[in-house]
Enzyme design. Structure first.
Site, PDB file in Angstrom:
ATOM      1  N   ARG A 168       0.845  -1.215   0.000  1.00 53.47           N
ATOM      2  CA  ARG A 168       0.000   0.000   0.000  1.00 53.47           C
ATOM      3  C   ARG A 168       0.880   1.266   0.000  1.00 53.47           C
ATOM      4  O   ARG A 168       0.554   2.253   0.674  1.00 53.47           O
ATOM      5  CB  ARG A 168      -0.940   0.038   1.206  1.00 53.47           C
ATOM      6  CG  ARG A 168      -1.975  -1.042   1.231  1.00 53.47           C
ATOM      7  CD  ARG A 168      -2.970  -0.899   0.082  1.00 53.47           C
ATOM      8  NE  ARG A 168      -4.117  -1.761   0.277  1.00 53.47           N
ATOM      9  CZ  ARG A 168      -4.176  -3.044  -0.087  1.00 53.47           C
ATOM     10  NH1 ARG A 168      -3.133  -3.605  -0.698  1.00 53.47           N
ATOM     11  NH2 ARG A 168      -5.257  -3.756   0.129  1.00 53.47           N
ATOM     12  N   SER A 245     -10.983  -1.223   3.197  1.00 56.70           N
ATOM     13  CA  SER A 245     -10.227  -1.434   4.437  1.00 56.70           C
ATOM     14  C   SER A 245      -9.896  -0.076   5.034  1.00 56.70           C
ATOM     15  O   SER A 245      -9.333   0.777   4.346  1.00 56.70           O
ATOM     16  CB  SER A 245      -8.907  -2.148   4.155  1.00 56.70           C
ATOM     17  OG  SER A 245      -9.135  -3.431   3.650  1.00 56.70           O
ATOM     18  N   GLU A 341      -5.841   3.785   6.371  1.00 51.87           N
ATOM     19  CA  GLU A 341      -5.516   3.722   4.943  1.00 51.87           C
ATOM     20  C   GLU A 341      -5.992   4.976   4.192  1.00 51.87           C
ATOM     21  O   GLU A 341      -5.257   5.505   3.357  1.00 51.87           O
ATOM     22  CB  GLU A 341      -6.140   2.455   4.336  1.00 51.87           C
ATOM     23  CG  GLU A 341      -5.412   1.951   3.133  1.00 51.87           C
ATOM     24  CD  GLU A 341      -5.997   0.657   2.576  1.00 51.87           C
ATOM     25  OE1 GLU A 341      -7.013   0.736   1.866  1.00 51.87           O
ATOM     26  OE2 GLU A 341      -5.435  -0.418   2.817  1.00 51.87           O
TER      27      GLU A 341
HETATM   28  N1  EPU Z   1     -10.359 -11.384   9.930  1.00 48.45           N
HETATM   29  C1  EPU Z   1     -10.976 -11.545  11.139  1.00 48.45           C
HETATM   30  N2  EPU Z   1     -12.046 -10.748  11.426  1.00 48.45           N
HETATM   31  C2  EPU Z   1     -12.519  -9.837  10.533  1.00 48.45           C
HETATM   32  C3  EPU Z   1     -11.870  -9.670   9.309  1.00 48.45           C
HETATM   33  C4  EPU Z   1     -10.780 -10.465   9.016  1.00 48.45           C
HETATM   34  O1  EPU Z   1     -10.584 -12.367  11.954  1.00 48.45           O
HETATM   35  O2  EPU Z   1     -13.510  -9.184  10.857  1.00 48.45           O
HETATM   36  C5  EPU Z   1      -9.250 -12.283   9.589  1.00 48.45           C
HETATM   37  C6  EPU Z   1      -9.727 -13.273   8.524  1.00 48.45           C
HETATM   38  O3  EPU Z   1     -10.310 -14.384   9.086  1.00 48.45           O
HETATM   39  C7  EPU Z   1      -8.461 -13.616   7.787  1.00 48.45           C
HETATM   40  C8  EPU Z   1      -7.630 -12.355   7.915  1.00 48.45           C
HETATM   41  O4  EPU Z   1      -8.207 -11.587   8.967  1.00 48.45           O
HETATM   42  O5  EPU Z   1      -7.790 -14.674   8.399  1.00 48.45           O
HETATM   43  C9  EPU Z   1      -7.567 -11.561   6.645  1.00 48.45           C
HETATM   44  O6  EPU Z   1      -8.870 -11.179   6.242  1.00 48.45           O
HETATM   45  P1  EPU Z   1      -9.259 -10.936   4.702  1.00 48.45           P
HETATM   46  O7  EPU Z   1      -8.857 -12.093   3.863  1.00 48.45           O
HETATM   47  O8  EPU Z   1     -10.675 -10.495   4.665  1.00 48.45           O
HETATM   48  O9  EPU Z   1      -8.313  -9.783   4.232  1.00 48.45           O
HETATM   49  P2  EPU Z   1      -7.773  -8.453   4.970  1.00 48.45           P
HETATM   50  O10 EPU Z   1      -6.352  -8.688   5.336  1.00 48.45           O
HETATM   51  O11 EPU Z   1      -8.698  -8.033   6.020  1.00 48.45           O
HETATM   52  C10 EPU Z   1      -6.777  -7.418   2.775  1.00 48.45           C
HETATM   53  C11 EPU Z   1      -6.821  -6.111   2.063  1.00 48.45           C
HETATM   54  C12 EPU Z   1      -8.132  -5.993   1.286  1.00 48.45           C
HETATM   55  C13 EPU Z   1      -8.202  -7.155   0.297  1.00 48.45           C
HETATM   56  C14 EPU Z   1      -8.130  -8.454   1.088  1.00 48.45           C
HETATM   57  C15 EPU Z   1      -8.134  -9.697   0.210  1.00 48.45           C
HETATM   58  C16 EPU Z   1      -5.524  -4.546   3.401  1.00 48.45           C
HETATM   59  C17 EPU Z   1      -5.553  -3.392   4.331  1.00 48.45           C
HETATM   60  N3  EPU Z   1      -6.710  -5.020   3.020  1.00 48.45           N
HETATM   61  O12 EPU Z   1      -7.809  -7.412   3.753  1.00 48.45           O
HETATM   62  O13 EPU Z   1      -8.094  -4.786   0.565  1.00 48.45           O
HETATM   63  O14 EPU Z   1      -9.394  -7.114  -0.462  1.00 48.45           O
HETATM   64  O15 EPU Z   1      -6.914  -8.495   1.848  1.00 48.45           O
HETATM   65  O16 EPU Z   1      -6.884  -9.887  -0.369  1.00 48.45           O
HETATM   66  O17 EPU Z   1      -4.444  -5.003   3.021  1.00 48.45           O
HETATM   67  C18 EPU Z   1      -8.686  -2.479   0.759  1.00 48.45           C
HETATM   68  O18 EPU Z   1      -7.490  -2.226   0.881  1.00 48.45           O
HETATM   69  O19 EPU Z   1      -9.554  -1.559   0.736  1.00 48.45           O
HETATM   70  C19 EPU Z   1      -9.121  -3.871   0.685  1.00 48.45           C
HETATM   71  C20 EPU Z   1     -10.407  -4.205   0.739  1.00 48.45           C
END
Ligand code: EPU
Length: 345
Positions: A168, A245, A341
């Site tokens: 990012r 996010s 972000e």
């Molecule tokens: N998780 C939780 N609780 C929650 C949300 C997530 O425990 O409420 C855990 C999930 O179970 C999982 C981990 O956190 O093990 C990661 O969650 P997820 O796969 O939903 O991805 P994220 O890390 O929360 C990132 C990006 C997203 C992108 C997704 C998918 C960032 C800040 N965010 O989210 O990007 O779509 O991965 O690759 O890096 C964005 O930047 O606006 C965005 C949506």
């Protein structure tokens, strides 16, 4: 600034409520919709000290009225500009909608951007914060961009190496150009390799493809699967205003990660090439009690705790209050600092 002579396309006192996906209220003292690069050259040198470049407004935290000049990038156009034995080179105007551009490349038979399906925002904003999802970052498909230097009106070109991409992160953020509007990106060229391979290593993606009985997915099937996952987990800003996010996933040194994992074995950890570890901010927020919880008219979304939503009528101050409360609780419980972000204006 009020008395300065500005081109006719600059409007005064423009409402920004519909121009940010968190639907926060605010007005811009000066506003210009930029549909051609030469408009920027006309503004260069004579525009006010305070300037901000707006893409789709999907990564913006509007804290109130803005007393500078807001440049809304609306430059359109998309075309194949080159091809060699290894890749297609595809250029798009900064104002193109990101997801529509991705779909168009797939329709043309040029895969490579499918994992970035349905990310809100514009083409010009994509490299600034190096958007990423489901195993790929836009830096991996980036070739070059052109930007207008708002002091001189000159067009500058940057290639992949020069942009110093990180998680990012890019040169535009490192230099603060995303805040001071010194450079306005006008077009971006992507390099889409012909030796395409599906990227499906994310558990969510694997599970979605299995549920669709797709064994050897093509790019369009991956796009459809990821779009479906995102629609399930992430609220549509048109229905429930949000900015994707809200925090970065924090990156900590390996000793801190070891310590946290020993205490909290369920915490997702993603080792980074530099030895550090990225932690799941969504998990930290959920386990500090904020998932689905509101503070005034804003809250952390019930299906994805990393997304801050405006349930109606919120102001920038409401968002900042919730942001600070979540940061405080995660810091107190886990000793981890969360960085927002969206850009604060
Ligand atoms: N998780 C939780 N609780 C929650 C949300 C997530 O425990 O409420 C855990 C999930 O179970 C999982 C981990 O956190 O093990 C990661 O969650 P997820 O796969 O939903 O991805 P994220 O890390 O929360 C990132 C990006 C997203 C992108 C997704 C998918 C960032 C800040 N965010 O989210 O990007 O779509 O991965 O690759 O890096 C964005 O930047 O606006 C965005 C949506």
């Amino acid at each position: 600034m009020a008395g300065a002579k500005l081109p006719g396309f600059v409007e005064r006192d423009v409402d920004l409520g519909s121009r940010n996906t968190l639907a926060l209220p605010g007005r811009a003292a000066l506003y210009a919709r930029i549909s051609a690069a030469d408009q920027l050259a006309q503004l260069a040198g004579q525009s006010p000290a305070r300037r901000f470049v707006l893409g789709g407004g999907s990564n913006l935290l509007l804290t109130g009225d803005y007393d500078g000049l807001l440049l809304q990038m609306a430059i359109s156009g998309r075309e194949l500009v080159g091809e060699d034995s290894e890749a297609w080179y595809v250029r798009a105007g900064a104002g193109e909608n990101w997801n529509e551009f991705v779909e168009w490349t797939l329709d043309q038979g040029w895969p490579g951007l499918e994992n970035l399906a349905l990310i809100p925002g514009s083409v010009g904003a994509a490299p600034v914060q190096n958007i990423g999802a489901y195993g790929i970052e836009v830096s991996e498909r980036f070739h070059a961009l052109c930007a207008c230097d708002m002091r001189s009106g000159e067009t500058l070109r940057f290639d992949r190496e020069q942009l110093r991409f990180g998680y990012r992160d890019s040169l535009f953020k490192q230099q603060g150009w995303h805040l001071d509007g010194r450079l306005a990106i006008t077009e971006v060229t992507f390099r889409l390799p012909k030796s395409w391979r599906p990227i499906t290593r994310y558990a969510d993606v694997e599970a979605e493809l299995a549920a669709r009985s797709v064994d050897q997915p093509d790019a369009r099937q991956i796009f459809d699967a990821i779009a479906a996952i995102r629609r399930r987990k992430l609220p549509d800003p048109a229905q429930l205003p949000n900015a994707g996010s809200f925090f970065h996933n924090p990156v900590v040194d390996s000793a801190s990660a070891d310590r946290l994992l020993a205490e909290h074995p369920g915490l997702p950890r993603y080792p980074q090439p530099d030895g550090r570890s990225k932690l799941a901010a969504g998990w930290l927020i959920e386990h500090s009690g904020w998932k689905g919880r509101d503070l005034g008219p804003v809250g952390m979304y019930e299906k994805q705790a990393l997304v801050l939503v405006n349930r109606g009528g919120a102001t920038g101050s409401d968002v900042v209050a919730l942001m600070c409360a979540v940061q405080r609780d995660v810091r107190e419980q886990y000793g981890v600092d969360l960085t927002p972000e969206p850009v604060m204006l």
